[in-house]
Design a protein around this motif. Structure first.
Motif, PDB file in Angstrom:
ATOM      1  N   THR A  26     -14.792  45.989 114.381  1.00  0.00           N
ATOM      2  CA  THR A  26     -14.130  47.405 114.260  1.00  0.00           C
ATOM      3  C   THR A  26     -12.976  47.412 113.867  1.00  0.00           C
ATOM      4  OG1 THR A  26     -13.425  46.858 116.636  1.00  0.00           O
ATOM      5  CG2 THR A  26     -15.716  47.741 116.470  1.00  0.00           C
ATOM      6  N   HIS A  69     -23.776  49.333 110.199  1.00  0.00           N
ATOM      7  CA  HIS A  69     -23.878  50.742 110.691  1.00  0.00           C
ATOM      8  C   HIS A  69     -25.025  51.098 111.771  1.00  0.00           C
ATOM      9  CE1 HIS A  69     -20.714  52.160 107.755  1.00  0.00           C
ATOM     10  NE2 HIS A  69     -21.340  51.366 107.135  1.00  0.00           N
ATOM     11  N   THR A 128     -19.669  56.809 110.376  1.00  0.00           N
ATOM     12  CA  THR A 128     -18.828  56.018 110.345  1.00  0.00           C
ATOM     13  C   THR A 128     -18.642  55.443 108.898  1.00  0.00           C
ATOM     14  OG1 THR A 128     -20.591  54.111 110.579  1.00  0.00           O
ATOM     15  CG2 THR A 128     -19.455  54.879 112.712  1.00  0.00           C
ATOM     16  N   ARG A 141     -16.762  51.832 106.803  1.00  0.00           N
ATOM     17  CA  ARG A 141     -16.379  50.681 107.139  1.00  0.00           C
ATOM     18  C   ARG A 141     -15.829  50.008 105.699  1.00  0.00           C
ATOM     19  NH1 ARG A 141     -17.348  47.286 111.220  1.00  0.00           N
ATOM     20  NH2 ARG A 141     -18.606  48.870 112.041  1.00  0.00           N
ATOM     21  N   PRO A 157     -20.213  42.669 111.485  1.00  0.00           N
ATOM     22  CA  PRO A 157     -19.223  43.366 111.190  1.00  0.00           C
ATOM     23  C   PRO A 157     -18.018  43.524 112.580  1.00  0.00           C
ATOM     24  CG  PRO A 157     -21.055  44.913 112.120  1.00  0.00           C
ATOM     25  CD  PRO A 157     -21.518  43.553 111.687  1.00  0.00           C
ATOM     26  N   GLU A 181     -12.983  50.243 110.556  1.00  0.00           N
ATOM     27  CA  GLU A 181     -13.774  51.277 110.739  1.00  0.00           C
ATOM     28  C   GLU A 181     -13.037  52.474 111.089  1.00  0.00           C
ATOM     29  OE1 GLU A 181     -17.701  50.665 113.070  1.00  0.00           O
ATOM     30  OE2 GLU A 181     -16.509  51.662 114.497  1.00  0.00           O
ATOM     31  N   ASP A 182     -13.773  53.620 110.316  1.00  0.00           N
ATOM     32  CA  ASP A 182     -13.480  54.651 110.787  1.00  0.00           C
ATOM     33  C   ASP A 182     -14.525  55.552 111.249  1.00  0.00           C
ATOM     34  OD1 ASP A 182     -12.967  57.715 109.823  1.00  0.00           O
ATOM     35  OD2 ASP A 182     -11.041  57.006 110.058  1.00  0.00           O
ATOM     36  N   SER A 183     -14.111  56.360 112.204  1.00  0.00           N
ATOM     37  CA  SER A 183     -15.446  57.176 112.774  1.00  0.00           C
ATOM     38  C   SER A 183     -15.043  58.831 112.469  1.00  0.00           C
ATOM     39  CB  SER A 183     -15.673  57.059 114.320  1.00  0.00           C
ATOM     40  OG  SER A 183     -14.346  57.307 115.034  1.00  0.00           O
ATOM     41  N   THR A 231     -15.426  46.049 104.330  1.00  0.00           N
ATOM     42  CA  THR A 231     -16.018  44.862 104.418  1.00  0.00           C
ATOM     43  C   THR A 231     -15.380  44.066 103.240  1.00  0.00           C
ATOM     44  OG1 THR A 231     -18.285  45.486 105.417  1.00  0.00           O
ATOM     45  CG2 THR A 231     -17.979  43.232 104.438  1.00  0.00           C
TER      46      THR A 231
END
Length: 391
Positions: free
Chosen positions: A15, A297, A321, A323, A13, A18-20, A325
């Motif tokens: 970043t 993850h 997180t 994500r 993966p 991606e969201d945290s 893809t």
């Protein structure tokens, strides 16, 4: 997932998408869209708010910042379920559920709906909420083991099973809205007929097995129920026939327990999330892995959802997180489909015109044109003058 299989595309993966800080999430497709292009909203639940970020399918890019965010007075969102038409999202909280309207064209993309949901107030924590394919049914599975199926949007209670399980792990509604299935760690998988409001099957795990997630197939030609099975430290998918609920078989597809399961809307593939944080894409016809996204993850995958046309996969992890893809790089856009159709029509008209005006066209149609047509024969040539003499 160690010990990678042959012919399995392995990727790591990035970043980029991606969201945290996300606790739950869901796709919000454009209402009325027949493709995944150009963009879709990704709704992410976080502390006391639902954030809407925009995802570009062609560029494979999630917007850096939220395009809109709405605060939630009821506290922290736990689960999100978007209606299939993309016009609204139901959010579950610790004690109730609330509905929000979605308007992708407005700057205020999310707003609390005026829709009243009295039966969804004070129902406690819901481990899962899910709309049917046509958006006319809503199923909820409580931490207390209470299974409910409502008519939407009237919120009339259709099926009510207070003791379906000790605690519900997962639920799903069949493609034709005829069945609802639920799983619980203590009592396997149960299936109900929604219209008749009766229990149809109680699927039990074999020795040393534990059931997890459940999903109905989305292929109208093959009616199956998929259930994730943990045996030892391995993840299996069990398949049951929806005709008589007999077990077709089971296959090991992951080297770690399966923690999340999603089926694409076309029914051709499904995705697995493991307790190790891996994502695995499975081809349904062969029940074989085609792609592995390792360590998507850092902890167990908690939620998975395919985009409307299956081009991208949204995943959420226990590490807070989210994500996205990308699974497919290209897709016909709506304007391209119309352009090809119009082009084919114009080409057909041009070819017809060229052939019609060519010298060989008369030979094809077998009749002369214009002045080349012979004169109309006189009546005696038709009836024959000699025939009158013989009468």
């Amino acid at each position: 997932m160690s010990g990678r299989q042959r012919n399995v595309k392995y990727t790591r993966p990035t970043t980029r998408n991606e969201d945290s800080g996300a606790v739950c999430g869901a796709w919000a497709p454009r209402p009325g869209s027949v493709t995944d292009t150009p963009t879709a909203l990704v709704l992410l639940g976080r502390d006391a708010a639902i954030a809407a970020r925009e995802y570009d399918f062609d560029a494979d890019r999630l917007s850096d910042d939220a395009v809109h965010e709405v605060g939630t007075e009821d506290g922290r969102p736990l689960r999100l379920a978007v209606r299939p038409d993309g016009e609204g999202v139901l959010c579950s909280f610790a004690d109730s559920c609330k509905y929000f309207d979605i308007d992708p064209k407005s700057s205020t993309k999310l707003k609390a709906s005026d829709l009243e949901l009295p039966l969804l107030q004070g129902i406690g924590i819901q481990n899962c909420i899910r709309f049917s394919e046509d958006g006319l049914l809503l199923a909820t599975g409580g931490k207390d083991g209470h299974l409910r199926v409502f008519a939407w949007p009237t919120c009339e209670l259709i099926l009510d099973e207070p003791q379906a399980h000790r605690s519900i792990q997962d639920i799903d509604i069949s493609m034709d809205s005829g069945f609802v299935a639920s799983t619980g760690e203590d009592s396997g998988c149960r299936v109900w007929g929604i219209e008749k409001r009766e229990s149809l099957a109680h699927l039990q795990p074999e020795k040393d097995e534990k059931f997890g997630c459940c999903r109905f197939s989305r292929d109208a030609k093959q009616a199956f129920l998929f259930v994730s099975i943990t045996k030892g430290k391995r993840g299996y998918i069990g398949v049951w026939n929806m005709v008589d609920w007999s077990k077709v078989g089971a296959k090991k597809l992951a080297n770690a327990p399966i923690s999340s399961l999603a089926v694409a809307r076309d029914g051709k593939s499904f995705a697995l999330g493991t307790t190790d944080g891996d994502l695995i894409i499975i081809l349904v016809t062969k029940m074989e892995a085609t792609r592995l996204i390792g360590s998507a993850h850092s902890s167990r995958v908690t939620e998975l959802e395919f985009s409307k046309k299956g081009r991208s996969l949204l995943s959420l992890g226990g590490d807070a997180t989210a994500r996205i893809t990308r699974l497919q790089k290209s897709e016909w856009k709506e304007w391209q489909l119309y352009a090809v159709l119009i082009g084919m029509m114009l080409l057909s008209a041009l070819l017809f015109l060229m052939f019609f005006e060519s010298p060989k066209s008369d030979d094809f149609w077998k009749f002369p044109m214009g002045r080349a047509q012979p004169a109309r024969p006189p009546p005696q040539a038709v009836w024959g003058h000699s025939s009158h003499q013989e009468l």
